[in-house]
Design a protein around this motif. Structure first.
Motif, PDB file in Angstrom:
ATOM      1  N   SER A   7       0.792  -1.014   0.233  1.00 21.71           N
ATOM      2  CA  SER A   7       0.507  -0.137   0.491  1.00 21.71           C
ATOM      3  C   SER A   7       0.815   1.286  -0.071  1.00 21.71           C
ATOM      4  CB  SER A   7      -0.762  -0.061   1.161  1.00 21.71           C
ATOM      5  OG  SER A   7      -0.126   0.128   2.549  1.00 21.71           O
ATOM      6  N   GLY A   8      -0.171   1.977  -0.729  1.00 19.61           N
ATOM      7  CA  GLY A   8       1.051   3.363   0.129  1.00 19.61           C
ATOM      8  C   GLY A   8       1.490   4.144  -1.597  1.00 19.61           C
ATOM      9  N   GLY A   9       1.196   3.739  -2.952  1.00 20.51           N
ATOM     10  CA  GLY A   9       1.123   4.406  -3.853  1.00 20.51           C
ATOM     11  C   GLY A   9       0.314   5.320  -3.923  1.00 20.51           C
ATOM     12  N   GLU A  10       1.103   6.383  -4.820  1.00 22.69           N
ATOM     13  CA  GLU A  10       0.384   7.191  -5.541  1.00 22.69           C
ATOM     14  C   GLU A  10       0.742   8.142  -6.693  1.00 22.69           C
ATOM     15  OE1 GLU A  10       0.208   9.267  -1.026  1.00 22.69           O
ATOM     16  OE2 GLU A  10       0.752  11.288  -2.174  1.00 22.69           O
ATOM     17  N   LEU A  11       0.009   9.494  -6.576  1.00 23.87           N
ATOM     18  CA  LEU A  11       0.552  10.140  -8.168  1.00 23.87           C
ATOM     19  C   LEU A  11       0.983  11.555  -6.897  1.00 23.87           C
ATOM     20  CD1 LEU A  11       0.589  11.459 -10.774  1.00 23.87           C
ATOM     21  CD2 LEU A  11      -1.360  12.210 -10.519  1.00 23.87           C
ATOM     22  N   LEU A  12       2.385  11.795  -8.055  1.00 22.45           N
ATOM     23  CA  LEU A  12       2.821  12.362  -6.905  1.00 22.45           C
ATOM     24  C   LEU A  12       4.247  13.678  -7.921  1.00 22.45           C
ATOM     25  CD1 LEU A  12       5.453  12.212  -4.152  1.00 22.45           C
ATOM     26  CD2 LEU A  12       4.924  10.099  -6.367  1.00 22.45           C
ATOM     27  N   GLN A  13       4.658  15.224  -7.338  1.00 19.52           N
ATOM     28  CA  GLN A  13       5.474  15.517  -8.657  1.00 19.52           C
ATOM     29  C   GLN A  13       6.736  15.502  -7.878  1.00 19.52           C
ATOM     30  OE1 GLN A  13       4.718  19.712  -7.865  1.00 19.52           O
ATOM     31  NE2 GLN A  13       2.646  19.999  -9.585  1.00 19.52           N
TER      32      GLN A  13
END
Length: 122
Positions: A7-13
């Motif tokens: 878990s923990g994946g996401e979209l970021l800069q």
């Protein structure tokens, strides 16, 4: 038998930080080496980092050394990947894996999670 859930994946800069988690279940979790691999579209699954069952030994790929940190909490049966100074080329599906060996070779890993997507925008 070991079951792994990431878990923990996401979209970021780019330049940001993220921590991935891997929850492990199974009575023999503490005897396994744990690792993170990643797979980008159209590429093979690649080694990122591994950690011994005591947490005392770690190995990193050259591409993440100095930016990523692998750790484990054997009492909570958790493995973490702290990722700092993220780059667009870190974009991939990240997998947690367990092996009886300290290995950088994905073929040596017996158990895999389903993966969590990390996307780093420029």
């Amino acid at each position: 038998q070991v079951q792994l859930v990431e878990s923990g994946g996401e979209l970021l800069q780019a330049g940001g930080s993220l921590r991935l988690s891997c929850a492990a279940s199974g009575r023999t979790f503490s005897s396994y080496y744990m690792a993170w691999f990643r797979q980008a579209p159209g590429k093979e699954r690649a080694f990122v980092a591994t950690i011994s069952w005591t947490g005392g030994d770690t190995v990193y790929s050259d591409s993440v050394k100095g930016r990523f940190t692998i750790s484990r909490d054997k009492y909570k049966s958790m493995v973490y990947l702290q990722m700092n100074s993220l780059k667009p080329e870190d974009t991939a599906n990240y997998y947690c894996a367990a092996s009886r060996l300290l290995s950088l070779n994905k073929d040596d890993y017996d158990y895999w999670g389903q993966g969590t997507q990390v996307t780093v925008s420029s």
